[in-house]
Scaffold this motif. Structure first.
Motif, mmCIF file in Angstrom:
data_model
loop_
_atom_site.group_PDB
_atom_site.id
_atom_site.type_symbol
_atom_site.label_atom_id
_atom_site.label_comp_id
_atom_site.label_asym_id
_atom_site.label_seq_id
_atom_site.Cartn_x
_atom_site.Cartn_y
_atom_site.Cartn_z
ATOM 1 N N LYS A 159 1.287 5.435 12.780
ATOM 2 C CA LYS A 159 1.711 4.175 12.789
ATOM 3 C C LYS A 159 2.629 3.578 11.929
ATOM 4 O O LYS A 159 2.439 4.191 10.700
ATOM 5 C CB LYS A 159 0.634 2.937 12.997
ATOM 6 C CG LYS A 159 -0.088 2.932 14.252
ATOM 7 C CD LYS A 159 -0.902 2.019 14.441
ATOM 8 C CE LYS A 159 -1.946 2.077 15.390
ATOM 9 N NZ LYS A 159 -3.089 0.890 15.528
ATOM 10 N N PRO A 160 3.686 3.210 11.995
ATOM 11 C CA PRO A 160 4.689 2.620 10.646
ATOM 12 C C PRO A 160 4.159 1.394 10.144
ATOM 13 O O PRO A 160 3.137 0.961 10.600
ATOM 14 C CB PRO A 160 6.001 2.242 11.380
ATOM 15 C CG PRO A 160 5.663 1.722 12.754
ATOM 16 C CD PRO A 160 4.499 2.704 13.123
ATOM 17 N N ASP A 161 4.721 0.883 9.197
ATOM 18 C CA ASP A 161 4.551 -0.524 8.548
ATOM 19 C C ASP A 161 3.435 -0.540 7.926
ATOM 20 O O ASP A 161 2.389 -0.018 7.762
ATOM 21 C CB ASP A 161 4.372 -1.562 9.614
ATOM 22 C CG ASP A 161 5.689 -1.520 10.693
ATOM 23 O OD1 ASP A 161 6.782 -0.989 10.281
ATOM 24 O OD2 ASP A 161 5.594 -1.831 11.979
ATOM 25 N N PHE A 162 3.573 -1.599 6.840
ATOM 26 C CA PHE A 162 2.545 -1.906 5.957
ATOM 27 C C PHE A 162 2.800 -3.172 5.059
ATOM 28 O O PHE A 162 3.465 -3.891 5.681
ATOM 29 C CB PHE A 162 2.542 -0.878 4.711
ATOM 30 C CG PHE A 162 3.987 -0.501 4.382
ATOM 31 C CD1 PHE A 162 4.755 -1.521 3.405
ATOM 32 C CD2 PHE A 162 4.518 0.542 4.894
ATOM 33 C CE1 PHE A 162 6.230 -1.293 3.118
ATOM 34 C CE2 PHE A 162 6.086 0.826 4.401
ATOM 35 C CZ PHE A 162 6.635 -0.134 3.458
ATOM 36 N N VAL A 194 9.072 2.954 8.279
ATOM 37 C CA VAL A 194 8.808 4.102 8.989
ATOM 38 C C VAL A 194 8.209 5.538 8.304
ATOM 39 O O VAL A 194 7.810 6.184 8.435
ATOM 40 C CB VAL A 194 9.915 4.628 9.893
ATOM 41 C CG1 VAL A 194 10.364 3.655 10.755
ATOM 42 C CG2 VAL A 194 11.142 4.896 9.016
ATOM 43 N N LEU A 195 8.380 5.099 6.876
ATOM 44 C CA LEU A 195 8.218 6.088 5.822
ATOM 45 C C LEU A 195 6.617 6.804 6.018
ATOM 46 O O LEU A 195 6.351 7.809 5.577
ATOM 47 C CB LEU A 195 8.213 5.699 4.485
ATOM 48 C CG LEU A 195 9.659 6.580 3.917
ATOM 49 C CD1 LEU A 195 10.908 6.215 4.659
ATOM 50 C CD2 LEU A 195 10.095 6.329 2.373
ATOM 51 N N TYR A 227 4.224 -9.439 0.827
ATOM 52 C CA TYR A 227 5.313 -8.602 1.595
ATOM 53 C C TYR A 227 4.701 -7.951 2.819
ATOM 54 O O TYR A 227 3.628 -7.332 2.854
ATOM 55 C CB TYR A 227 5.992 -7.796 1.032
ATOM 56 C CG TYR A 227 7.058 -6.788 1.531
ATOM 57 C CD1 TYR A 227 8.415 -7.121 1.690
ATOM 58 C CD2 TYR A 227 6.603 -5.654 2.107
ATOM 59 C CE1 TYR A 227 9.240 -6.278 2.412
ATOM 60 C CE2 TYR A 227 7.742 -4.660 2.930
ATOM 61 C CZ TYR A 227 8.885 -5.213 2.933
ATOM 62 O OH TYR A 227 9.759 -4.370 3.614
ATOM 63 N N LYS A 228 5.283 -8.203 4.054
ATOM 64 C CA LYS A 228 4.863 -7.734 5.246
ATOM 65 C C LYS A 228 6.178 -7.204 6.083
ATOM 66 O O LYS A 228 7.268 -7.858 6.055
ATOM 67 C CB LYS A 228 3.997 -8.459 6.273
ATOM 68 C CG LYS A 228 3.477 -7.708 7.341
ATOM 69 C CD LYS A 228 2.461 -8.901 7.810
ATOM 70 C CE LYS A 228 1.731 -8.353 9.041
ATOM 71 N NZ LYS A 228 0.929 -7.126 8.713
ATOM 72 N N VAL A 229 6.152 -5.915 6.519
ATOM 73 C CA VAL A 229 7.228 -5.552 7.296
ATOM 74 C C VAL A 229 6.789 -4.615 8.618
ATOM 75 O O VAL A 229 5.697 -4.463 8.860
ATOM 76 C CB VAL A 229 8.029 -4.023 6.631
ATOM 77 C CG1 VAL A 229 6.760 -2.794 6.548
ATOM 78 C CG2 VAL A 229 9.167 -3.469 7.250
ATOM 79 N N PHE A 230 7.783 -4.922 9.789
ATOM 80 C CA PHE A 230 7.280 -4.523 11.068
ATOM 81 C C PHE A 230 8.840 -4.134 11.652
ATOM 82 O O PHE A 230 9.757 -4.198 11.475
ATOM 83 C CB PHE A 230 7.248 -5.838 11.973
ATOM 84 C CG PHE A 230 6.795 -5.545 13.523
ATOM 85 C CD1 PHE A 230 5.591 -5.096 13.718
ATOM 86 C CD2 PHE A 230 7.950 -5.632 14.310
ATOM 87 C CE1 PHE A 230 5.562 -4.838 15.050
ATOM 88 C CE2 PHE A 230 7.800 -5.432 15.600
ATOM 89 C CZ PHE A 230 6.411 -4.924 15.948
ATOM 90 N N THR A 231 8.299 -2.596 12.168
ATOM 91 C CA THR A 231 9.417 -1.824 12.813
ATOM 92 C C THR A 231 9.497 -2.129 14.178
ATOM 93 O O THR A 231 8.681 -2.099 14.883
ATOM 94 C CB THR A 231 9.044 -0.378 12.425
ATOM 95 O OG1 THR A 231 8.891 -0.281 11.006
ATOM 96 C CG2 THR A 231 10.291 0.499 13.213
ATOM 97 N N ASP A 232 10.742 -2.731 14.482
ATOM 98 C CA ASP A 232 10.909 -2.926 15.866
ATOM 99 C C ASP A 232 11.299 -1.605 16.726
ATOM 100 O O ASP A 232 10.718 -1.516 18.008
ATOM 101 C CB ASP A 232 12.351 -3.850 16.392
ATOM 102 C CG ASP A 232 12.000 -5.111 15.667
ATOM 103 O OD1 ASP A 232 11.415 -6.043 16.379
ATOM 104 O OD2 ASP A 232 12.666 -5.290 14.541
ATOM 105 N N HIS A 233 11.800 -0.772 16.366
ATOM 106 C CA HIS A 233 12.551 0.546 16.896
ATOM 107 C C HIS A 233 13.010 1.579 16.178
ATOM 108 O O HIS A 233 13.576 1.136 14.945
ATOM 109 C CB HIS A 233 13.460 -0.157 18.061
ATOM 110 C CG HIS A 233 14.038 1.173 18.779
ATOM 111 N ND1 HIS A 233 13.575 1.601 19.994
ATOM 112 C CD2 HIS A 233 15.047 1.940 18.816
ATOM 113 C CE1 HIS A 233 14.187 2.802 20.533
ATOM 114 N NE2 HIS A 233 15.431 2.955 19.554
ATOM 115 N N ALA A 234 12.651 2.742 16.383
ATOM 116 C CA ALA A 234 13.211 3.845 15.622
ATOM 117 C C ALA A 234 13.286 5.146 16.579
ATOM 118 O O ALA A 234 12.559 5.525 17.455
ATOM 119 C CB ALA A 234 12.259 4.340 14.664
ATOM 120 N N SER A 235 14.720 5.435 16.473
ATOM 121 C CA SER A 235 14.824 6.909 17.247
ATOM 122 C C SER A 235 16.314 7.367 17.051
ATOM 123 O O SER A 235 17.286 6.539 16.734
ATOM 124 C CB SER A 235 14.778 6.474 18.747
ATOM 125 O OG SER A 235 15.978 5.789 19.291
ATOM 126 N N GLY A 236 16.450 8.594 17.225
ATOM 127 C CA GLY A 236 17.718 8.881 17.035
ATOM 128 C C GLY A 236 18.500 9.158 15.519
ATOM 129 O O GLY A 236 19.911 9.095 15.337
#
Length: 264
Positions: A159-162, A194-195, A227-236
Motif C-alpha cells: 500500500k502507498p501513503d503514510f 508511492v515510495l 502531515y498525512k498523504v493520500f495517493t489517488d492514482h499511479a500508473s504509466g
C-alpha cells in the motif's frame, strides 16, 4: 547561509546564492525552490491585508547549487485579490515557476467548516525521529520526520501513503516565528506517497505542486506539525496525490495536490 539570510538577499537583489545543505540528489530540493519563490512573491505583494490563498508551482528543470535569479511580475491587482508570477532562472533558462494568489478578507454569509480532522497520533516526543540514511538526500537533515502511520520508503509495501509529525531540525535552524516561505520549504519535505511501494532505491520527483493555504500560521519553526498523504492514482510512470498539514493544535494549515514522476 541561513534561510533568513537568504530571504534578506531576495529582498535586496535579483541574484542570490542558494544556501548549502539542501541537495536532493544532484539538484536542489523542490521545497526550498518553492519557498524562495514564495518569499519573492510576498515581497512583490507588500500588502499586509492580503494573505496567501493558493499557489501553484511547476518544476520546469533541475535547479543546481550556485547562483540563481528570481524575477516577479504582478499579473493582476484587484481590490481583493492580487495574482503574481515568480520565475527562478539559471543558465539563462527558467527552471521553476510559481503563480500565487493573495487576497484580502471580504464580508460573506457563506461559512463552511468541513476540513479534514487531524489524525490522532501518539506525541512526537514518544516516537523515534527518522534517522538520516547515508543514501538519503542531503536535504532531509534539515527536518525532523516522525513516521506515525504507514511504511517507510523502499520497503516493498503493498500500500502507498503514510502520516506523521514534522518540524525544522533544531540543530540546523534557530527557533523563530514560521513564515509562509518556511511553510513551503517544510511542506514538501515528505517523500511521495508511492515510495513505500518501491522495492529498491529509485528516483521520483515533483512535476507540479499546488498548495491551498487555509488557516494563518501561529507556529515556531521548532513546533511539531502533523502531515498525512493520500495517493489517488499511479500508473504509466506518474502519480497524483494530495496531502494535509495541521499544526500542533490540530488546526488545518494547508492542503497540497501534487503530480509525481515515478522512475520505478
Amino acid at each position: 547561509m541561513s534561510l533568513l539570510q537568504t530571504y534578506q538577499a531576495i529582498a535586496e537583489q535579483e541574484w542570490i546564492d542558494i544556501p548549502l545543505g539542501w541537495l536532493q540528489g544532484r539538484t536542489i530540493y523542490g521545497g526550498l525552490v518553492a519557498g524562495l519563490m514564495m518569499q519573492k512573491a510576498q515581497l512583490c505583494i507588500a500588502d499586509p491585508k492580503k494573505r496567501l490563498l493558493s499557489s501553484s508551482v511547476t518544476f520546469v528543470g533541475p535547479v543546481q547549487q550556485g547562483r540563481a535569479r528570481l524575477t516577479a511580475e504582478i499579473l493582476r491587482e484587484g481590490k481583493s485579490v492580487t495574482s503574481v508570477e515568480v520565475r527562478l532562472w539559471q543558465d539563462d533558462a527558467v527552471q521553476s515557476i510559481l503563480i500565487a494568489s493573495f487576497g484580502a478578507a471580504r464580508e460573506s454569509s457563506i461559512v463552511v467548516q468541513q476540513e479534514r480532522t487531524a489524525p490522532n497520533f501518539p506525541p512526537a516526543t514518544e516516537l523515534p525521529v527518522t534517522q538520516h540514511h547515508p543514501l538519503a538526500p542531503e536535504c532531509f537533515q534539515q527536518m525532523d520526520l516522525v513516521w506515525s502511520e504507514g511504511q517507510y520508503p523502499f520497503t516493498a509495501s503493498h500500500k502507498p501513503d503514510f502520516a506523521g509529525w514534522m518540524r525544522f531540525n533544531p540543530k540546523q535552524h534557530t527557533n523563530r516565528a514560521m513564515t509562509i516561505a518556511d511553510l513551503m520549504v517544510a511542506f514538501d519535505m515528505w517523500p511521495p506517497g508511492v515510495l513505500p511501494m518501491f522495492e529498491q532505491l529509485a528516483p521520483a520527483s515533483s512535476l507540479t505542486w499546488h498548495v491551498t493555504y487555509v488557516n494563518p500560521l501561529q507556529n515556531q519553526l521548532q513546533d511539531w506539525m502533523k502531515y498525512k498523504v493520500f495517493t489517488d492514482h499511479a500508473s504509466g510512470g506518474y502519480a497524483t496525490e494530495y496531502a494535509h498539514l495541521w499544526d500542533d493544535q490540530d488546526r488545518l494549515i494547508a492542503i497540497a495536490r501534487q503530480t509525481i514522476t515515478v522512475f520505478a
